[in-house]
Scaffold this motif. Sequence first.
Motif, PDB file in Angstrom:
ATOM      1  N   GLN A  57       0.825  -1.206   0.000  1.00 21.13           N
ATOM      2  CA  GLN A  57       0.000   0.000   0.000  1.00 21.13           C
ATOM      3  C   GLN A  57       0.861   1.258   0.000  1.00 21.13           C
ATOM      4  OE1 GLN A  57      -2.825  -0.092  -0.862  1.00 21.13           O
ATOM      5  NE2 GLN A  57      -3.885  -1.897  -0.117  1.00 21.13           N
ATOM      6  N   LEU A  61       0.676   4.058  -2.918  1.00 21.81           N
ATOM      7  CA  LEU A  61       0.513   5.466  -2.572  1.00 21.81           C
ATOM      8  C   LEU A  61       1.563   6.326  -3.263  1.00 21.81           C
ATOM      9  CD1 LEU A  61      -0.759   7.761  -0.928  1.00 21.81           C
ATOM     10  CD2 LEU A  61       0.760   7.118   0.968  1.00 21.81           C
ATOM     11  N   ARG A  96       0.822   6.821  -6.945  1.00 23.22           N
ATOM     12  CA  ARG A  96      -0.201   7.816  -7.223  1.00 23.22           C
ATOM     13  C   ARG A  96       0.323   9.229  -7.014  1.00 23.22           C
ATOM     14  NH1 ARG A  96      -3.021   3.264  -6.052  1.00 23.22           N
ATOM     15  NH2 ARG A  96      -5.093   3.029  -6.992  1.00 23.22           N
ATOM     16  N   TRP A 156      -6.999   4.671  -3.597  1.00 21.41           N
ATOM     17  CA  TRP A 156      -6.026   4.109  -2.671  1.00 21.41           C
ATOM     18  C   TRP A 156      -6.627   3.977  -1.277  1.00 21.41           C
ATOM     19  CZ3 TRP A 156      -3.832   6.116   1.802  1.00 21.41           C
ATOM     20  CH2 TRP A 156      -2.762   5.375   2.329  1.00 21.41           C
ATOM     21  N   THR A 189      -7.030   0.483   0.632  1.00 24.76           N
ATOM     22  CA  THR A 189      -6.324   0.355   1.909  1.00 24.76           C
ATOM     23  C   THR A 189      -7.285  -0.012   3.027  1.00 24.76           C
ATOM     24  OG1 THR A 189      -4.671   1.986   1.204  1.00 24.76           O
ATOM     25  CG2 THR A 189      -4.833   1.536   3.558  1.00 24.76           C
TER      26      THR A 189
END
Length: 335
Positions: A246, A250, A253, A265, A269
């Motif tokens: 994750q 992140l 992005r 996201w 998540t």
Amino acid sequence: MRLTAWRIRRLLAAGVSNVVYTGVFELDPVERVGWALQIGLIAWLLRRRPESAPLPPLSTASCALIVLAGWIWRLAYGFTLEAGDFALWIGDDPLRFLRAWDWSQSPFLALPRDPWIAGTYYLHGSAMWLLGGQAIYSSKFVSACYGLLPLVGVYLFARAVFERREIGAVAVVLVTPWWIQVLLETGLMTELPVTGLLLGGTACLLWGLRAAPGRRRIGLHAGGALALAAATALHLVAWIHLAVLQLGFLLARLLGRRPARLREWTFTTVGSGLFCALWLFAQWRMTGNPAAQFAYAGAGSTPYKLSGSVLQNATIYPVSLGFSLRYLLPLALFG
């Protein structure tokens, strides 16, 4: 493609020096032949002219048959070992089996002072309950299905990274005879389902990043989050991988200058971390400390204690990844 290969090389860099030293000097003759074949294949690929005829494409049905054939081969291998009175006994298996049986008699969410996540109890305990007391056979049936999950995960992940079905099929063929996975599908160990779910979930999220806005994109993100959440229900190692994954998504992005996709996201998540939150809440209700699970996993509350703390186990994974890939190291570096 080049960016992906560069990232893979950087990921393996931490373990390559150790792998080259231990791998070359500890590989048996069969494994050295495998290295020679891989190097020969790489040389052929490098010398292959761009104008050469492309490889014939594989259909989805053909890839599915390859995955099923790999699973059947693993089952046959495992049944042959069992018929020859060979069985892999791991100290964790009896304890997991007894707790799964307890769950089938009286379901529970978690046990106090248990170093393991209870997903194994849910799976095997449900099978024992459905088959009405045939505890050993029902547990073995679930374990036999374990061998399929990593093959599906490897295919999906390789196809998502390289965007070709053929690469996914080749990856399945290479992974199928991995003997340690054949042995692990005979018991209640969670390595195989965790591997398959992590790879499959990551593949779905990668496809979701490239998909056009719409229902398919939402479905891919939801499927990826569900697979990752299922992995966290089986082993604490999946929690570590989930945090790293994750964080990587992140950064992708943010660096891609697409802040509008931060909502996606956040969605993935939260979805993938639902079981983690539920488990920490259960630990808090039982012990008064939501972080009690990490203390149990680090110190070990059974005679079969874990080696090192959670932090030590987390930092060793880059080296472990390279060491585990030593048999396929030439192809992995060629990437």
